[in-house]
Design an enzyme around this catalytic site. Structure first.
Site, PDB file in Angstrom:
ATOM      1  CE  LYS A 185      32.212  44.216  23.468  1.00  0.00           C
ATOM      2  NZ  LYS A 185      30.881  43.779  23.797  1.00  0.00           N
ATOM      3  CD  GLN A 226      27.540  44.923  23.069  1.00  0.00           C
ATOM      4  OE1 GLN A 226      28.412  44.262  22.652  1.00  0.00           O
ATOM      5  NE2 GLN A 226      27.597  45.801  24.033  1.00  0.00           N
ATOM      6  CG  ASP A 262      30.100  38.305  25.417  1.00  0.00           C
ATOM      7  OD1 ASP A 262      31.088  38.966  25.851  1.00  0.00           O
ATOM      8  OD2 ASP A 262      29.038  38.848  24.738  1.00  0.00           O
TER       9      ASP A 262
HETATM   10  N1  GUN Z   1      26.684  44.694  27.210  1.00  0.00           N
HETATM   11  C1  GUN Z   1      27.298  45.454  28.234  1.00  0.00           C
HETATM   12  N2  GUN Z   1      28.718  44.589  28.375  1.00  0.00           N
HETATM   13  C2  GUN Z   1      28.566  43.591  27.411  1.00  0.00           C
HETATM   14  C3  GUN Z   1      29.403  42.615  27.263  1.00  0.00           C
HETATM   15  O1  GUN Z   1      30.501  42.313  27.749  1.00  0.00           O
HETATM   16  N3  GUN Z   1      29.011  41.651  26.326  1.00  0.00           N
HETATM   17  C4  GUN Z   1      28.023  41.739  25.507  1.00  0.00           C
HETATM   18  N4  GUN Z   1      27.830  40.977  24.633  1.00  0.00           N
HETATM   19  N5  GUN Z   1      27.266  42.742  25.619  1.00  0.00           N
HETATM   20  C5  GUN Z   1      27.534  43.658  26.647  1.00  0.00           C
END
Ligand code: GUN
Length: 296
Positions: free
Chosen positions: A54, A98, A121
Site C-alpha cells: 500500500k 491494518q 478503508d
Molecule cells: N486486512 C485485510 N484486508 C485489509 C484491508 O483492506 N484494510 C485493512 N486496514 N486491513 C486489512
C-alpha cells in the site's frame, strides 16, 4: 466457451494513472500532497507485506505516507489515543489501521475511533451505513474495485442475479450492498451465501454474476455454475507447492481451470481483484484529501 480474462493488473494501473494525474493537478493548484497514515500493530508477516504494498503504491501516485509500527503489547486505550491525535491532525487525510489486530484489542472499538471522514478503508459504521442508504461515503476498497472491473469491461449488473459467497464485513457484505443498491452501479438481484448456507450449489448455479470471497481454496467447481456466468474470485489462498521457489503458490476460491470453460468472464488469482484493492485505496485517499465526500 472459454472465458475472457478480467485483467485486474491492467485496470488497477489505469485507476492509479488517473489518481496520479489528479494528484498532480491538486498539487499544481497549490495544495499539499494527500497524506495517508498507516498504523501497523505487531509483526504479522502478511500485514507487513500488505502495508508495504500500500505505501509503495502511494508513493507511485504521489501520495505521501507514513507507517507507524506499534508493539503488539499496546493497549486498546493507547492505540485509540494515537488515532485521536491523527484525527485532530490536519496534515493527515486518511488513516488506515491494518487488520488483524492483536486479540486483546477489539477491532471495531478502534475502527469507530477513526474520524469517518478519514476512514479510507470504508470500515467505519458511518461509511458502512451511508453505503447502505445510497449516500456518498468511503467504500470498502475490494468490493469497490470489483464494481470498477464491471464498469471497465462494460459487464452489465443491473437486473442480473448476483450471488456473493462470503459475508465478511470487509468484502462480502459491502459487495452485496454495492451490487444491490441504486447508487453503486448495482441494481442486481442479490443473494448472499455464507458458511451457514445449506446447499451452496442451489444458489451458485443460478448466478449470472458470482463473487466468491470465502477464503476456501477451490470451493467453486464447474458443476456449481451455469454456462456464461461472470466469475469474480476474491480469494487469495496459499497452498503448498514444492515446485515453487517459495514452497507455496496462490490460488483463489474458484477452480479456475474448470470454471473458465463455462464462464463468460473470470478473474485470475493472482492478477484479478487483488491489485484493484490497492488502486481503490489510492482513489479513496485522494477523495479524503480533497474532502470530496464530506465537504466542510
Ligand atoms: N486486512 C485485510 N484486508 C485489509 C484491508 O483492506 N484494510 C485493512 N486496514 N486491513 C486489512
Amino acid at each position: 466457451m472459454s472465458a475472457e480474462i478480467i485483467d485486474g493488473r491492467k485496470v488497477a494501473e489505469l485507476v492509479r494513472a488517473s489518481v496520479r494525474e489528479d494528484v498532480d493537478q491538486w498539487v499544481a493548484k497549490g495544495n499539499r500532497a494527500p497524506f495517508l497514515q498507516v498504523v501497523l500493530v505487531g509483526d504479522d508477516p502478511a500485514s507487513i507485506v500488505y502495508t508495504g504494498t500500500k505505501t509503495k503504491a502511494c508513493k507511485d501516485v504521489g501520495i505521501d505516507t507514513n507507517t507507524l509500527v506499534l508493539q503488539d503489547t499496546i493497549s486498546a486505550k493507547e492505540l485509540k489515543g494515537i488515532i485521536k491525535d491523527f484525527n485532530q491532525d490536519d496534515s493527515v487525510d486518511g488513516i488506515l489501521v491494518q487488520s488483524p489486530l492483536p486479540s486483546h484489542i477489539p477491532l471495531y472499538d478502534v475502527i469507530e475511533t477513526i474520524d469517518f471522514r478519514k476512514d479510507v478503508d470504508g470500515f467505519h459504521p458511518m461509511n458502512v451505513g451511508r453505503l447502505s442508504v445510497d449516500q456518498p461515503c468511503f467504500r470498502s476498497c475490494t468490493p469497490a474495485g470489483v464494481m470498477e472491473l464491471f464498469k471497465h469491461y462494460s459487464i452489465p449488473v443491473k437486473s442480473k442475479h448476483a450471488v456473493v459467497v462470503g459475508a465478511s464485513n470487509i468484502v462480502g457484505s459491502p459487495m452485496a450492498v454495492m451490487l444491490s443498491r441504486e447508487n453503486s452501479s448495482g441494481k442486481a438481484t442479490t443473494t448472499i451465501c455464507h458458511k451457514y448456507t445449506r446447499d451452496l450449489t442451489q444458489h451458485t448455479i443460478n448466478a449470472d454474476i458470482l463473487v466468491v470471497a470465502a477464503g476456501q481454496p477451490h470451493l467453486i467447481k464447474a458443476e456449481m455454475v451455469k454456462e456464461g456466468v461472470v466469475v469474480i474470485d476474491v480469494g487469495i489462498n496459499r497452498v503448498a507447492d514444492e515446485t515453487s521457489e517459495k514452497g507455496y503458490r496462490l490460488v483463489g476460491d474458484v477452480d479456475f481451470e474448470s470454471v473458465r470453460k463455462k464462464a463468460s468472464w473470470i478473474t485470475p488469482v493472482p492478477g484479478g481483484v487483488g491489485p484493484m484493492t490497492v488502486a481503490m485505496l489510492m482513489k479513496n485517499t485522494l477523495l479524503a484529501a480533497k474532502k470530496s465526500l464530506y465537504p466542510e
